[in-house]
Design an enzyme around this catalytic site. Sequence first.
Site, mmCIF file in Angstrom:
data_model
loop_
_atom_site.group_PDB
_atom_site.id
_atom_site.type_symbol
_atom_site.label_atom_id
_atom_site.label_comp_id
_atom_site.label_asym_id
_atom_site.label_seq_id
_atom_site.Cartn_x
_atom_site.Cartn_y
_atom_site.Cartn_z
ATOM 1 N N THR A 1 -24.091 86.760 111.434
ATOM 2 C CA THR A 1 -22.822 86.781 112.161
ATOM 3 C C THR A 1 -23.064 86.188 113.536
ATOM 4 O O THR A 1 -24.105 86.448 114.148
ATOM 5 C CB THR A 1 -22.250 88.215 112.302
ATOM 6 O OG1 THR A 1 -21.278 88.216 113.350
ATOM 7 C CG2 THR A 1 -23.295 89.243 112.658
ATOM 8 N N ARG B 1 -13.111 87.901 102.128
ATOM 9 C CA ARG B 1 -12.926 89.316 102.448
ATOM 10 C C ARG B 1 -12.229 89.906 101.229
ATOM 11 O O ARG B 1 -11.223 89.374 100.782
ATOM 12 C CB ARG B 1 -12.117 89.466 103.735
ATOM 13 C CG ARG B 1 -12.882 88.890 104.924
ATOM 14 C CD ARG B 1 -12.399 89.413 106.259
ATOM 15 N NE ARG B 1 -13.491 89.392 107.233
ATOM 16 C CZ ARG B 1 -13.730 88.385 108.088
ATOM 17 N NH1 ARG B 1 -12.968 87.332 108.095
ATOM 18 N NH2 ARG B 1 -14.733 88.454 108.922
ATOM 19 N N GLY C 1 -17.394 86.940 107.800
ATOM 20 C CA GLY C 1 -17.297 85.685 108.555
ATOM 21 C C GLY C 1 -18.507 84.793 108.327
ATOM 22 O O GLY C 1 -19.632 85.282 108.260
ATOM 23 N N ARG D 1 -18.145 79.265 150.906
ATOM 24 C CA ARG D 1 -19.371 78.509 151.174
ATOM 25 C C ARG D 1 -19.304 77.098 150.570
ATOM 26 O O ARG D 1 -20.312 76.442 150.348
ATOM 27 C CB ARG D 1 -20.606 79.278 150.711
ATOM 28 C CG ARG D 1 -20.753 79.479 149.241
ATOM 29 C CD ARG D 1 -22.082 80.177 148.923
ATOM 30 N NE ARG D 1 -22.113 80.579 147.518
ATOM 31 C CZ ARG D 1 -22.524 79.809 146.547
ATOM 32 N NH1 ARG D 1 -22.926 78.591 146.785
ATOM 33 N NH2 ARG D 1 -22.525 80.256 145.290
ATOM 34 N N ARG E 1 -17.136 72.424 133.152
ATOM 35 C CA ARG E 1 -17.612 72.508 134.535
ATOM 36 C C ARG E 1 -17.449 71.161 135.260
ATOM 37 O O ARG E 1 -17.072 71.114 136.427
ATOM 38 C CB ARG E 1 -19.071 72.937 134.544
ATOM 39 C CG ARG E 1 -19.664 73.033 135.939
ATOM 40 C CD ARG E 1 -21.159 73.181 135.847
ATOM 41 N NE ARG E 1 -21.535 74.537 135.499
ATOM 42 C CZ ARG E 1 -21.642 75.531 136.389
ATOM 43 N NH1 ARG E 1 -21.355 75.301 137.643
ATOM 44 N NH2 ARG E 1 -22.004 76.735 136.023
ATOM 45 N N ASP F 1 -21.564 93.845 109.489
ATOM 46 C CA ASP F 1 -21.587 95.271 109.147
ATOM 47 C C ASP F 1 -20.638 95.629 107.998
ATOM 48 O O ASP F 1 -20.951 96.500 107.189
ATOM 49 C CB ASP F 1 -21.370 96.163 110.369
ATOM 50 C CG ASP F 1 -20.065 95.888 111.086
ATOM 51 O OD1 ASP F 1 -19.408 94.879 110.762
ATOM 52 O OD2 ASP F 1 -19.701 96.688 111.965
ATOM 53 N N ARG G 1 -14.975 90.374 119.769
ATOM 54 C CA ARG G 1 -13.929 91.395 119.820
ATOM 55 C C ARG G 1 -14.489 92.716 120.347
ATOM 56 O O ARG G 1 -13.909 93.351 121.197
ATOM 57 C CB ARG G 1 -13.315 91.599 118.427
ATOM 58 C CG ARG G 1 -11.837 91.272 118.416
ATOM 59 C CD ARG G 1 -11.284 91.254 117.028
ATOM 60 N NE ARG G 1 -11.460 89.965 116.402
ATOM 61 C CZ ARG G 1 -11.605 89.763 115.108
ATOM 62 N NH1 ARG G 1 -11.628 90.780 114.270
ATOM 63 N NH2 ARG G 1 -11.732 88.555 114.629
ATOM 64 N N ARG H 1 -31.229 79.116 101.150
ATOM 65 C CA ARG H 1 -32.327 78.244 100.688
ATOM 66 C C ARG H 1 -33.646 79.026 100.624
ATOM 67 O O ARG H 1 -34.397 78.930 99.641
ATOM 68 C CB ARG H 1 -32.452 77.062 101.649
ATOM 69 C CG ARG H 1 -33.663 76.182 101.412
ATOM 70 C CD ARG H 1 -33.674 75.075 102.466
ATOM 71 N NE ARG H 1 -34.819 74.201 102.353
ATOM 72 C CZ ARG H 1 -35.989 74.426 102.949
ATOM 73 N NH1 ARG H 1 -36.157 75.532 103.664
ATOM 74 N NH2 ARG H 1 -36.978 73.557 102.809
ATOM 75 N N ALA H 2 -33.902 79.802 101.687
ATOM 76 C CA ALA H 2 -35.159 80.562 101.736
ATOM 77 C C ALA H 2 -35.219 81.586 100.606
ATOM 78 O O ALA H 2 -36.254 81.736 99.942
ATOM 79 C CB ALA H 2 -35.289 81.253 103.095
ATOM 80 N N ASP I 1 -23.994 91.419 116.863
ATOM 81 C CA ASP I 1 -23.576 92.808 117.105
ATOM 82 C C ASP I 1 -24.150 93.798 116.091
ATOM 83 O O ASP I 1 -23.571 94.852 115.853
ATOM 84 C CB ASP I 1 -22.037 92.890 117.089
ATOM 85 C CG ASP I 1 -21.453 92.439 115.755
ATOM 86 O OD1 ASP I 1 -22.199 91.890 114.924
ATOM 87 O OD2 ASP I 1 -20.249 92.642 115.550
ATOM 88 N N GLU J 1 -19.447 82.647 137.354
ATOM 89 C CA GLU J 1 -19.287 83.538 138.506
ATOM 90 C C GLU J 1 -19.086 84.976 138.042
ATOM 91 O O GLU J 1 -19.584 85.906 138.637
ATOM 92 C CB GLU J 1 -18.066 83.119 139.344
ATOM 93 C CG GLU J 1 -18.367 82.105 140.403
ATOM 94 C CD GLU J 1 -18.967 80.846 139.851
ATOM 95 O OE1 GLU J 1 -18.463 80.346 138.833
ATOM 96 O OE2 GLU J 1 -19.962 80.357 140.420
ATOM 97 N N ASP K 1 -21.748 87.001 116.215
ATOM 98 C CA ASP K 1 -21.503 87.962 117.304
ATOM 99 C C ASP K 1 -22.751 88.661 117.831
ATOM 100 O O ASP K 1 -22.709 89.267 118.893
ATOM 101 C CB ASP K 1 -20.512 89.042 116.837
ATOM 102 C CG ASP K 1 -19.126 88.469 116.638
ATOM 103 O OD1 ASP K 1 -18.767 87.548 117.389
ATOM 104 O OD2 ASP K 1 -18.413 88.927 115.730
#
Length: 319
Positions: free
Chosen positions: A125, A72, A11, A211, A154, A103, A171, A21-22, A129, A187, A127
């Site tokens: 990524t 992929r 992804g 409240r 909101r 991964d 996921r 670039r680096a 993760d 919340e 995520d």
Amino acid sequence: MKKIGILTSGGDAPGMNAAIRAVVRKAIYHNVEVFGIMNGYQGLIEGNIERMDVGSVGDIIQRGGTVLLTSRSEEFKSDEGQQKAIDQLNKFGIEGLIVIGGDGSFRGAQKLTEKGYPCIGIPGTIDNDIPGTDFTIGFDTALNTVIEAVDRIRDTATSHERTTVIEVMGRDAGDIALWAGLSGGAESILIPEEKEDFQDIIDRINRGKERGKKHSIIIVAEGVGSGFEYGERIQEATGLETRVSVLGYIQRGGTPTAADRVLASRLGGYAVEMLLDGKAGRMVGIQSNRLTDHDINDILTEKHIVDLKMYNLSKELSI
Ligand code: ADP
């Protein structure tokens, strides 16, 4: 080492370009030639490889996605596919490879390293993760995109006194949901790592209403379940008008934040140092603001751990 290659895989994530670039500039600074492999491992198998120069990574530090494109590749998962990849690398005289991805991409890098071909991984990524690093490239940008959406939603939720369920990416990992929930004042936050307590969600909404609170925001990581289903169940249980927003792919693209550009630049530079030092099968990361490196085998066997203290704090702050 006089020639190295770079590819992006899996992804896409904002900041991958800053990392490319680096890598390119750091290598050229050290008189090392760099080859960009287009389209991830599939492009490597097909020999879709171009020599890069200082100018070829100009004006990309601020762009999302990846200029090297990504894919992929099922073919690369086989021994034959991996051998074709190594043959291409040898054909171009490329002696080491830097892989930016998640991964799955590191599994590919691990396979090449096992076959004697040195690879270094850079975690990219949204995520967040990947173990062995506090942050992955793209996470901060995705988080800021989500927060911008939460703030907008909101406003409407407050004006119409509604409950809103916002489904975000994740996921298997709840970092986007947790960080967005904490910084967006949600919340309730539902993450795949923690068992949901549906009654607690309802109690929190009802307490807020009692409240005089005009809105409630519930953040759901996609791995927990469908935002629409939660929306229906919450409306049924509270009797309050409940709307659902699924943020989807807007979370993956966009201009990388300064934090992601800095992270990508540091990790990219360090990955080149690793290769030039003769290291192989390592992933570079950042922990407590220090550059670190880890055996890719460890990264693939360990699991990223979501910060449960932060999760509990989010509960305490949304009483
Ligand atoms: P990510 O890197 O974002 O986790 P994927 O899991 O889709 O993305 O992996 C990206 C690519 O890495 C795959 O398409 C495949 O080419 C390669 N890859 C994934 N798993 C393996 C594996 N077990 N062996 C070799 N290559 C793999």
